[in-house]
Scaffold this active site. Structure first.
Site, PDB file in Angstrom:
ATOM      1  CG  HIS A 175      -2.075   0.915   1.119  1.00 12.08           C
ATOM      2  ND1 HIS A 175      -2.003   2.271   1.351  1.00 12.08           N
ATOM      3  CD2 HIS A 175      -3.354   0.659   0.741  1.00 12.08           C
ATOM      4  CE1 HIS A 175      -3.202   2.797   1.149  1.00 12.08           C
ATOM      5  NE2 HIS A 175      -4.038   1.855   0.776  1.00 12.08           N
TER       6      HIS A 175
ATOM      7  CG  ASP B  30      -8.417  -4.350  -2.812  1.00  9.82           C
ATOM      8  OD1 ASP B  30      -7.626  -3.412  -3.033  1.00  9.82           O
ATOM      9  OD2 ASP B  30      -9.662  -4.226  -2.824  1.00  9.82           O
TER      10      ASP B  30
HETATM   11  C1  SDX Z   1      -6.272   0.014  -2.912  1.00 11.58           C
HETATM   12  O1  SDX Z   1      -4.517   4.542  -2.025  1.00 11.58           O
HETATM   13  C2  SDX Z   1      -5.432   3.928  -1.387  1.00 11.58           C
HETATM   14  O2  SDX Z   1      -5.795   4.303  -0.291  1.00 11.58           O
HETATM   15  C3  SDX Z   1      -5.999   2.718  -2.111  1.00 11.58           C
HETATM   16  C4  SDX Z   1      -7.021   1.864  -1.352  1.00 11.58           C
HETATM   17  C5  SDX Z   1      -8.300   2.621  -1.081  1.00 11.58           C
HETATM   18  O3  SDX Z   1      -9.011   2.251  -0.136  1.00 11.58           O
HETATM   19  O4  SDX Z   1      -8.638   3.530  -1.886  1.00 11.58           O
HETATM   20  O5  SDX Z   1      -6.454   1.433  -0.135  1.00 11.58           O
HETATM   21  C6  SDX Z   1      -7.426   0.628  -2.177  1.00 11.58           C
HETATM   22  O6  SDX Z   1      -6.037   0.370  -4.035  1.00 11.58           O
HETATM   23  C7  SDX Z   1      -5.392  -0.963  -2.184  1.00 11.58           C
HETATM   24  C8  SDX Z   1      -4.171  -1.430  -3.056  1.00 11.58           C
HETATM   25  C9  SDX Z   1      -4.695  -2.546  -3.995  1.00 11.58           C
HETATM   26  N1  SDX Z   1      -3.615  -2.911  -4.968  1.00 11.58           N
HETATM   27  C10 SDX Z   1      -2.978  -4.090  -4.875  1.00 11.58           C
HETATM   28  O7  SDX Z   1      -3.153  -4.904  -3.967  1.00 11.58           O
HETATM   29  C11 SDX Z   1      -2.010  -4.357  -6.036  1.00 11.58           C
HETATM   30  C12 SDX Z   1      -0.698  -4.925  -5.504  1.00 11.58           C
HETATM   31  N2  SDX Z   1       0.031  -3.843  -4.784  1.00 11.58           N
HETATM   32  C13 SDX Z   1       0.981  -3.086  -5.535  1.00 11.58           C
HETATM   33  O8  SDX Z   1       0.728  -2.916  -6.874  1.00 11.58           O
HETATM   34  C14 SDX Z   1       1.463  -1.857  -4.748  1.00 11.58           C
HETATM   35  O9  SDX Z   1       1.763  -2.271  -3.487  1.00 11.58           O
HETATM   36  C15 SDX Z   1       0.574  -0.638  -4.660  1.00 11.58           C
HETATM   37  C16 SDX Z   1       0.079  -0.199  -6.003  1.00 11.58           C
HETATM   38  C17 SDX Z   1      -0.597  -0.896  -3.778  1.00 11.58           C
HETATM   39  C18 SDX Z   1       1.410   0.488  -4.032  1.00 11.58           C
HETATM   40  O10 SDX Z   1       2.342   0.858  -4.953  1.00 11.58           O
HETATM   41  P1  SDX Z   1       3.520   1.860  -4.555  1.00 11.58           P
HETATM   42  O11 SDX Z   1       3.231   2.628  -3.326  1.00 11.58           O
HETATM   43  O12 SDX Z   1       3.896   2.607  -5.783  1.00 11.58           O
HETATM   44  O13 SDX Z   1       4.671   0.883  -4.112  1.00 11.58           O
HETATM   45  P2  SDX Z   1       5.861   0.457  -5.033  1.00 11.58           P
HETATM   46  O14 SDX Z   1       5.306  -0.121  -6.295  1.00 11.58           O
HETATM   47  O15 SDX Z   1       6.799   1.604  -5.109  1.00 11.58           O
HETATM   48  O16 SDX Z   1       6.457  -0.732  -4.168  1.00 11.58           O
HETATM   49  C19 SDX Z   1       7.540  -0.520  -3.305  1.00 11.58           C
HETATM   50  C20 SDX Z   1       8.360  -1.799  -3.417  1.00 11.58           C
HETATM   51  C21 SDX Z   1       8.794  -2.128  -4.855  1.00 11.58           C
HETATM   52  O17 SDX Z   1       9.958  -2.901  -4.781  1.00 11.58           O
HETATM   53  P3  SDX Z   1      11.425  -2.152  -4.965  1.00 11.58           P
HETATM   54  O18 SDX Z   1      11.353  -1.373  -6.266  1.00 11.58           O
HETATM   55  O19 SDX Z   1      11.578  -1.259  -3.744  1.00 11.58           O
HETATM   56  O20 SDX Z   1      12.410  -3.285  -5.004  1.00 11.58           O
HETATM   57  O21 SDX Z   1       7.551  -2.919  -3.013  1.00 11.58           O
HETATM   58  C22 SDX Z   1       7.369  -3.800  -4.110  1.00 11.58           C
HETATM   59  C23 SDX Z   1       7.689  -3.033  -5.362  1.00 11.58           C
HETATM   60  O22 SDX Z   1       8.145  -3.887  -6.405  1.00 11.58           O
HETATM   61  N3  SDX Z   1       5.962  -4.218  -4.081  1.00 11.58           N
HETATM   62  C24 SDX Z   1       5.518  -5.460  -4.265  1.00 11.58           C
HETATM   63  C25 SDX Z   1       4.134  -5.395  -4.087  1.00 11.58           C
HETATM   64  N4  SDX Z   1       3.777  -4.131  -3.828  1.00 11.58           N
HETATM   65  C26 SDX Z   1       4.910  -3.411  -3.821  1.00 11.58           C
HETATM   66  N5  SDX Z   1       6.167  -6.602  -4.566  1.00 11.58           N
HETATM   67  C27 SDX Z   1       5.382  -7.718  -4.672  1.00 11.58           C
HETATM   68  N6  SDX Z   1       4.055  -7.740  -4.503  1.00 11.58           N
HETATM   69  C28 SDX Z   1       3.392  -6.596  -4.217  1.00 11.58           C
HETATM   70  N7  SDX Z   1       2.067  -6.607  -4.072  1.00 11.58           N
END
Ligand code: SDX
Length: 431
Positions: free
Chosen positions: A309, A366
């Protein structure tokens, strides 16, 4: 709430500086007001994911991502989940205070008597192929409301704004159920005013003309709780979309339709559908370890859906509540879903793995919700539609708050230009 504190920013290359006010709210980090930065220094700021950028002031919802705190108008989500109802939470988000019994009765009456769609609106569904994704149908159908309510709608008029909120909260379940009924070839059902909000929705979803629907109160209570948990969440992508579209003075129904399309993405609300498909793909607890390895592999686009998140760097408080709900609701419904065990194994494996621990990746709202929706008989493609029904309360509350805030301006970010430098046109024979 603004403090007289100042942050001085100096550009040593040009020796230009800017003294920027530090603004504090009721809770949370102070913000540097950079409104005069470009005038003072000739520089923009750059924060493409808005990770360090506040886009607005708001009194609706507060999140402390490090502590895993979520407040709606100051009330902890855990207390609202235990003691309130979705419709009461919708009133709270819109009005800022919990309703007195007479206020709630009026609100519920207004919602109940605005649940029907215009009959002509049903024709929009006929244009879709039967297997159209319900989020595509929902976005189109809600956008079409701007064709039914536009000419005499004045977004600057508080009572017009309130009526738009009533109509959207009231009609979303009707339209959502219509999307589902169209996709399975069943006749659409009219909303029954003698039923309460969530039961009325379940009736429109599952009642068939040939036999009376046996409504299970456990299902209605579970869905009402899920709607509470999904109702609002600060300036998330879809709410920010609603605010940006609304900042142009656009019709509220068009603004909410934009929020629906933003929510659909698998990185946002579409994750609940993606989680269930991922759990089905993993299939058994034995495959969990390989799924975790794939999620860590930078060369693999596979991510654990429902994990991570932008704000929560601790457990999403909603995920904790939903996880507990899973066990209770499935037991009360007598459902034994093997995917729950896969989800729990996946959570256990991830939370022990350094990759997830170092990046503070926890289950989000989710991760478990789809297991409950599935137990309620809601098809996977409708999961994000459930999210949209609930989040409509938050979206329209933010749309109204923005219109009520004096001095609100159209949202228009700047950029860093990386294209070609200025150059002259050349005729085709010289290219
Ligand atoms: C919702 O914003 C809100 O409040 C949203 C929400 C709401 O109520 O409105 O809470 C609802 O959208 C919840 C999120 C649902 N999405 C998912 O579950 C999809 C999977 N999660 C990711 O795509 C991600 O965690 C996000 C999109 C939720 C957050 O993305 P960020 O903040 O841009 O984080 P990032 O991509 O910069 O990740 C940081 C690191 C990265 O690795 P490094 O580059 O540091 O090596 O964490 C890794 C990412 O690759 N990472 C994950 C991961 N999520 C982040 N690696 C594996 N699996 C994951 N799910």
């Amino acid at each position: 709430m603004s403090d007289p504190k100042i942050v001085k920013l100096v550009d040593e290359s040009s020796n230009r500086s800017s003294e920027l006010p530090l603004i504090s709210g009721t809770l949370g980090p102070a913000c540097i007001d950079i409104g005069t930065l470009y005038k003072d220094t000739g520089h923009f700021t750059y924060d493409p994911g808005y990770g360090s950028t506040a886009s607005t002031k708001s009194a609706i919802t507060y999140i402390d991502g490090d502590q895993g705190v979520l407040l709606y108008r100051g009330y902890p989500i855990e207390q609202l989940a235990e003691k309130s109802s979705f419709l009461e939470v919708a009133y709270l988000l819109l009005n800022g205070e919990l309703p007195k019994p007479t206020e709630f009765a009026t609100f519920e009456h207004d919602i109940t008597h605005h649940t029907m769609m215009h009959e002509a609106q049903k024709n929009f569904f006929q244009g879709f192929h039967h297997d159209a994704h319900p989020m595509a149908m929902l976005a189109a159908a809600v956008a079409s409301l701007s064709a039914f309510y536009h000419d005499d709608l004045d977004v600057e008029n508080p009572s017009d704004r309130k009526m738009a909120a009533i109509r959207l909260i009231a009609k979303m379940p009707t339209i959502a159920a219509a999307c589902y009924r169209y996709s399975i070839g069943w006749p659409m059902r009219y909303p029954r005013n003698n039923l309460e909000y969530v039961t009325r929705f379940l009736h429109m979803m599952f009642e068939v003309p040939s036999e009376p629907l046996q409504m299970n109160p456990v299902a209605a209570k579970a869905l009402d709780l899920l709607f509470i948990l999904h109702a609002d969440h600060e300036q998330n992508a879809s709410t920010s979309t609603v605010r940006l579209v609304g900042s142009t003075g656009a019709n509220p129904y068009a603004s909410i339709a934009a929020g629906i399309t933003a929510l659909w993405g698998p990185a946002h609300g579409g994750a609940n559908e993606a989680v269930l498909k991922q759990l089905e793909e993993i299939g058994t607890p034995d495959n969990v370890e390989s799924a975790v390895l794939r999620a860590k592999d930078k060369n693999d686009s596979f991510r654990l859906m429902g994990f991570g998140h932008r704000v929560y760097k601790n457990f999403d408080p909603r995920a904790k509540i939903i996880r507990e709900m899973c066990h209770k609701v499935l037991a009360e419904l007598g459902v034994n879903d093997p995917l729950l065990e896969v989800a729990m194994k996946l959570e256990e494996a991830a939370l022990k793995d350094d990759y997830f621990v170092e990046r503070k990746l926890y289950p989000n709202v989710d991760f478990y919700s789809g297991i409950i929706y599935k137990a309620l008989g809601i098809p996977t493609e409708m999961f994000t539609v459930m999210f949209a029904i609930a989040r409509t309360a938050g979206w329209i509350a933010h749309w109204i708050e923005q219109h009520e805030t004096p001095g609100s301006r159209i949202g228009r970010p700047r950029q860093i230009y990386t294209g070609a430098d200025v150059r002259n046109y050349t005729s085709g024979d010289k290219r």
